[in-house]
Design a protein around this motif. Sequence first.
Motif, PDB file in Angstrom:
ATOM      1  N   GLU A 118       0.835  -1.204   0.000  1.00 34.14           N
ATOM      2  CA  GLU A 118       0.000   0.000   0.000  1.00 34.14           C
ATOM      3  C   GLU A 118       0.871   1.256   0.000  1.00 34.14           C
ATOM      4  OE1 GLU A 118      -3.573   1.947  -0.295  1.00 34.14           O
ATOM      5  OE2 GLU A 118      -3.175  -0.210  -0.384  1.00 34.14           O
ATOM      6  N   LEU A 119       1.958   1.222   0.819  1.00 35.03           N
ATOM      7  CA  LEU A 119       2.870   2.365   0.874  1.00 35.03           C
ATOM      8  C   LEU A 119       3.568   2.573  -0.469  1.00 35.03           C
ATOM      9  CD1 LEU A 119       4.667   2.096   4.342  1.00 35.03           C
ATOM     10  CD2 LEU A 119       3.097   3.891   3.595  1.00 35.03           C
ATOM     11  N   ALA A 120       3.956   1.478  -1.107  1.00 30.20           N
ATOM     12  CA  ALA A 120       4.698   1.556  -2.367  1.00 30.20           C
ATOM     13  C   ALA A 120       3.945   2.336  -3.429  1.00 30.20           C
ATOM     14  CB  ALA A 120       5.018   0.159  -2.869  1.00 30.20           C
ATOM     15  N   LYS A 121       2.609   2.332  -3.314  1.00 29.02           N
ATOM     16  CA  LYS A 121       1.809   3.083  -4.289  1.00 29.02           C
ATOM     17  C   LYS A 121       2.060   4.584  -4.175  1.00 29.02           C
ATOM     18  CE  LYS A 121      -1.995  -0.276  -4.083  1.00 29.02           C
ATOM     19  NZ  LYS A 121      -3.417  -0.463  -3.700  1.00 29.02           N
ATOM     20  N   HIS A 122       2.553   5.008  -2.979  1.00 27.34           N
ATOM     21  CA  HIS A 122       2.687   6.443  -2.713  1.00 27.34           C
ATOM     22  C   HIS A 122       4.142   6.875  -2.532  1.00 27.34           C
ATOM     23  CE1 HIS A 122      -1.661   6.596  -2.145  1.00 27.34           C
ATOM     24  NE2 HIS A 122      -1.538   5.513  -1.381  1.00 27.34           N
ATOM     25  N   VAL A 123       5.110   5.958  -2.776  1.00 21.69           N
ATOM     26  CA  VAL A 123       6.540   6.269  -2.617  1.00 21.69           C
ATOM     27  C   VAL A 123       7.138   6.661  -3.961  1.00 21.69           C
ATOM     28  CG1 VAL A 123       8.795   5.329  -2.042  1.00 21.69           C
ATOM     29  CG2 VAL A 123       6.830   4.789  -0.610  1.00 21.69           C
ATOM     30  N   ASP A 124       7.906   7.749  -3.938  1.00 23.49           N
ATOM     31  CA  ASP A 124       8.522   8.229  -5.169  1.00 23.49           C
ATOM     32  C   ASP A 124       9.994   8.542  -4.888  1.00 23.49           C
ATOM     33  OD1 ASP A 124       8.975   9.156  -7.696  1.00 23.49           O
ATOM     34  OD2 ASP A 124       8.142  11.146  -7.338  1.00 23.49           O
ATOM     35  N   ILE A 125      10.934   7.865  -5.569  1.00 29.29           N
ATOM     36  CA  ILE A 125      12.371   8.113  -5.410  1.00 29.29           C
ATOM     37  C   ILE A 125      12.948   8.422  -6.786  1.00 29.29           C
ATOM     38  CG2 ILE A 125      14.583   7.177  -4.658  1.00 29.29           C
ATOM     39  CD1 ILE A 125      13.050   5.262  -2.846  1.00 29.29           C
ATOM     40  N   ASN A 126      13.324   9.661  -6.987  1.00 30.39           N
ATOM     41  CA  ASN A 126      13.837  10.069  -8.299  1.00 30.39           C
ATOM     42  C   ASN A 126      15.325  10.390  -8.280  1.00 30.39           C
ATOM     43  OD1 ASN A 126      11.398   9.891  -9.762  1.00 30.39           O
ATOM     44  ND2 ASN A 126      10.695  11.812  -8.835  1.00 30.39           N
ATOM     45  N   ASN A 127      15.855  10.908  -7.150  1.00 30.62           N
ATOM     46  CA  ASN A 127      17.232  11.400  -7.117  1.00 30.62           C
ATOM     47  C   ASN A 127      17.948  10.947  -5.855  1.00 30.62           C
ATOM     48  OD1 ASN A 127      17.236  13.161  -9.542  1.00 30.62           O
ATOM     49  ND2 ASN A 127      15.608  14.212  -8.433  1.00 30.62           N
ATOM     50  N   ALA A 128      19.263  11.060  -5.897  1.00 24.34           N
ATOM     51  CA  ALA A 128      20.106  10.840  -4.722  1.00 24.34           C
ATOM     52  C   ALA A 128      21.169  11.932  -4.719  1.00 24.34           C
ATOM     53  CB  ALA A 128      20.750   9.456  -4.773  1.00 24.34           C
ATOM     54  N   TYR A 129      21.482  12.447  -3.533  1.00 24.83           N
ATOM     55  CA  TYR A 129      22.364  13.612  -3.421  1.00 24.83           C
ATOM     56  C   TYR A 129      23.550  13.293  -2.510  1.00 24.83           C
ATOM     57  CZ  TYR A 129      18.265  15.994  -5.304  1.00 24.83           C
ATOM     58  OH  TYR A 129      17.205  16.373  -6.089  1.00 24.83           O
ATOM     59  N   ILE A 130      24.708  13.885  -2.831  1.00 25.78           N
ATOM     60  CA  ILE A 130      25.924  13.696  -2.028  1.00 25.78           C
ATOM     61  C   ILE A 130      25.712  14.329  -0.652  1.00 25.78           C
ATOM     62  CG2 ILE A 130      28.381  14.224  -1.844  1.00 25.78           C
ATOM     63  CD1 ILE A 130      28.370  14.332  -4.961  1.00 25.78           C
ATOM     64  N   TYR A 131      25.928  13.528   0.381  1.00 27.64           N
ATOM     65  CA  TYR A 131      25.611  13.989   1.741  1.00 27.64           C
ATOM     66  C   TYR A 131      26.785  13.859   2.718  1.00 27.64           C
ATOM     67  CZ  TYR A 131      23.696  13.654   6.489  1.00 27.64           C
ATOM     68  OH  TYR A 131      23.478  13.812   7.832  1.00 27.64           O
ATOM     69  N   GLY A 132      27.520  12.734   2.662  1.00 32.36           N
ATOM     70  CA  GLY A 132      28.505  12.416   3.693  1.00 32.36           C
ATOM     71  C   GLY A 132      29.561  13.481   3.912  1.00 32.36           C
ATOM     72  N   SER A 133      30.189  13.941   2.840  1.00 34.05           N
ATOM     73  CA  SER A 133      31.257  14.934   2.972  1.00 34.05           C
ATOM     74  C   SER A 133      30.713  16.274   3.461  1.00 34.05           C
ATOM     75  CB  SER A 133      31.990  15.117   1.640  1.00 34.05           C
ATOM     76  OG  SER A 133      31.075  15.309   0.587  1.00 34.05           O
ATOM     77  N   LEU A 134      29.477  16.605   3.078  1.00 30.80           N
ATOM     78  CA  LEU A 134      28.869  17.853   3.537  1.00 30.80           C
ATOM     79  C   LEU A 134      28.667  17.826   5.042  1.00 30.80           C
ATOM     80  CD1 LEU A 134      28.033  17.613   0.405  1.00 30.80           C
ATOM     81  CD2 LEU A 134      26.252  19.244   0.990  1.00 30.80           C
ATOM     82  N   LEU A 135      28.334  16.651   5.553  1.00 32.87           N
ATOM     83  CA  LEU A 135      28.077  16.498   6.984  1.00 32.87           C
ATOM     84  C   LEU A 135      29.298  16.882   7.805  1.00 32.87           C
ATOM     85  CD1 LEU A 135      26.237  15.313   9.288  1.00 32.87           C
ATOM     86  CD2 LEU A 135      27.378  13.134   8.861  1.00 32.87           C
ATOM     87  N   ILE A 136      30.471  16.343   7.457  1.00 35.11           N
ATOM     88  CA  ILE A 136      31.660  16.595   8.262  1.00 35.11           C
ATOM     89  C   ILE A 136      32.219  18.000   8.013  1.00 35.11           C
ATOM     90  CG2 ILE A 136      33.381  15.651   6.632  1.00 35.11           C
ATOM     91  CD1 ILE A 136      34.720  14.351   9.106  1.00 35.11           C
ATOM     92  N   LEU A 137      32.116  18.501   6.779  1.00 33.47           N
ATOM     93  CA  LEU A 137      32.616  19.854   6.489  1.00 33.47           C
ATOM     94  C   LEU A 137      31.784  20.917   7.183  1.00 33.47           C
ATOM     95  CD1 LEU A 137      33.502  19.413   2.703  1.00 33.47           C
ATOM     96  CD2 LEU A 137      35.103  19.639   4.613  1.00 33.47           C
ATOM     97  N   ASP A 138      30.481  20.686   7.287  1.00 39.06           N
ATOM     98  CA  ASP A 138      29.616  21.630   7.999  1.00 39.06           C
ATOM     99  C   ASP A 138      30.026  21.709   9.467  1.00 39.06           C
ATOM    100  OD1 ASP A 138      27.151  23.310   8.170  1.00 39.06           O
ATOM    101  OD2 ASP A 138      26.508  21.694   9.509  1.00 39.06           O
ATOM    102  N   ARG A 139      30.333  20.565  10.046  1.00 42.43           N
ATOM    103  CA  ARG A 139      30.775  20.531  11.447  1.00 42.43           C
ATOM    104  C   ARG A 139      32.114  21.254  11.606  1.00 42.43           C
ATOM    105  NH1 ARG A 139      30.394  16.938  15.800  1.00 42.43           N
ATOM    106  NH2 ARG A 139      31.877  17.547  17.417  1.00 42.43           N
ATOM    107  N   LEU A 140      33.044  21.023  10.696  1.00 36.53           N
ATOM    108  CA  LEU A 140      34.365  21.648  10.788  1.00 36.53           C
ATOM    109  C   LEU A 140      34.292  23.154  10.623  1.00 36.53           C
ATOM    110  CD1 LEU A 140      36.502  19.015   8.869  1.00 36.53           C
ATOM    111  CD2 LEU A 140      37.017  19.893  11.153  1.00 36.53           C
ATOM    112  N   MET A 141      33.521  23.614   9.648  1.00 31.62           N
ATOM    113  CA  MET A 141      33.437  25.057   9.422  1.00 31.62           C
ATOM    114  C   MET A 141      32.851  25.776  10.638  1.00 31.62           C
ATOM    115  SD  MET A 141      32.444  25.458   5.398  1.00 31.62           S
ATOM    116  CE  MET A 141      32.396  27.252   5.531  1.00 31.62           C
ATOM    117  N   ASP A 142      32.021  25.079  11.359  1.00 35.97           N
ATOM    118  CA  ASP A 142      31.444  25.670  12.567  1.00 35.97           C
ATOM    119  C   ASP A 142      32.435  25.609  13.724  1.00 35.97           C
ATOM    120  OD1 ASP A 142      29.035  26.899  13.643  1.00 35.97           O
ATOM    121  OD2 ASP A 142      28.919  25.152  14.946  1.00 35.97           O
TER     122      ASP A 142
END
Length: 541
Positions: free
Chosen positions: A61-85
Amino acid sequence: MYIRITKNKRGDAYYHLVESFRKDGKVKQRTLLSLGRVEDNKLEQLSEAISKHLDTIHVLELAKHVDINNAYIYGSLLILDRLMDSLGVNAIITEIANKHEKLSYDLKKVLFTLITSRFVKPVSKLALYDRWIEKFYPVMVDPDIALQHLYRSLDILAGHKEQIEQSLYEYKKDLFSINIDIVLYDLTTLRFESTREDLGELRRFGYSKEMRTDCTQVVFGLLTDTNGIPLSFEVHPGNTFEGKTLKDIVDKMRKKFSVRRFIFIADRGLFSAQNLDHIRNHKGEFIVGLKMGTLKDQLQHDFYDIHRFEFISDELAIWETTLGDDRCIITWSRSRAERDRKTREDILDKIREKLSKKTSRAKSFVTNRNYQKYLLLQDDAKPMLNQQAIDEQSRKDGFFGIITNVKSMSAKEIVFNYKQLWKIEDSFGELKGSLRSRPVFHWTDERIIGHLVVCFLSYLCEAHMTKALREQNNNLQSKAITGKIIKSRPLTTAMAMEELNSVLAIPVKIKSQIIWVRTDIPENAQNLLKAMNMRIPPKIL
């Protein structure tokens, strides 16, 4: 939804899961699942079957309403955001942005995007705008940033370079309660894929450490502490002699950083009486590589006399003397002697190969100084190896000199501190390699400096990650190491960041709601996060 018991023609009873529904205004039933024959002790099995079926129904039932079109780079942004702060970069950029009242975009997000690019894909600003911004986790960057704002940000960074360096230093000093006593300094060249010299004062032809005489360049001087953490940099015209860059750095250390005491460590390229006098005049101390080949013959004879030396170990010998008012420490090491011997033999092998050709003449060796010192060259006569020169050079294998005015350290401590220069060489390797500070694609002096500010801040982040990994003694985890195909080796920032770049954030649309889900974080990337005292983020962001 309920359970109905039905019987077949033979009278056998069966459980069925039945669902009621309404059609054309009438309530009807439909069988969803046959649950087996009615038997004793069937209730537990029946309950489990119903549970599994309901889970399946729910997922479908859920699958009828799930939409996955893209994937975005996340891991490196996570640690760089912490470092810049944590390193104070965000605070400084916010302060700078507040001085530009007409700024129509988020300067902090633009800088974060530019720094992220150096770790994910160090491309030109145009390529970043055209192909890469849209691949970054959009919650942390502005995917709609205009190209002109990327370039405008470089101008702002160039204009505030001195403030950024000083603020970072003050922030670091307050955060870590440090006093910088010893600083490392070295120079490199950064090239442009261009021959034009008419667009500013910096782009010039000069001696290239990359041996690229076909390109203009700038001379880049970097100052770090003994952990390899960058403190400051200077950009000079591409035709600047190394020694002339020293004055700006020494003046900066005194004026900008208000250093209580500094010991300046640099390689032989900066050795000259004028440079050392300049450091003395600013009440500084120095540990500098000595150009032994430029000294008088008698001094050289003494410096290369191994009988004067004290062997600290089988691998290292030291002899201390004086040169004018300064201490002079000459070292001999077995590993350096072997390296010098191998380097010379490689050159001699190439010379012998050339000499074996019937047409070899003096002019074919003239352009290579490394060849010339081992040859007897006489006009058009066939060149010959100069055995006396070869023997003389081999006598110098393994020796290295250091000159210093530091009185408070032993000779061993002087040698140890000088050897820390490998960290700044490592810095240049990262700046030119994984962070790709060159070739430079900018034309004006301001944009060149702005680009190098971005590279400087990127390396600041990388240097802190490297320091954390070294302190934790993290080793690389890989199938090849586990299988003993290759030897164990330290985990580097570049290796860990490569894995972090593979960690993606995926937007999952369920009905009208978007939920961000991250992919798994590989082991080396997890070890970097732990070394930086960061928690592993939840799967749902």
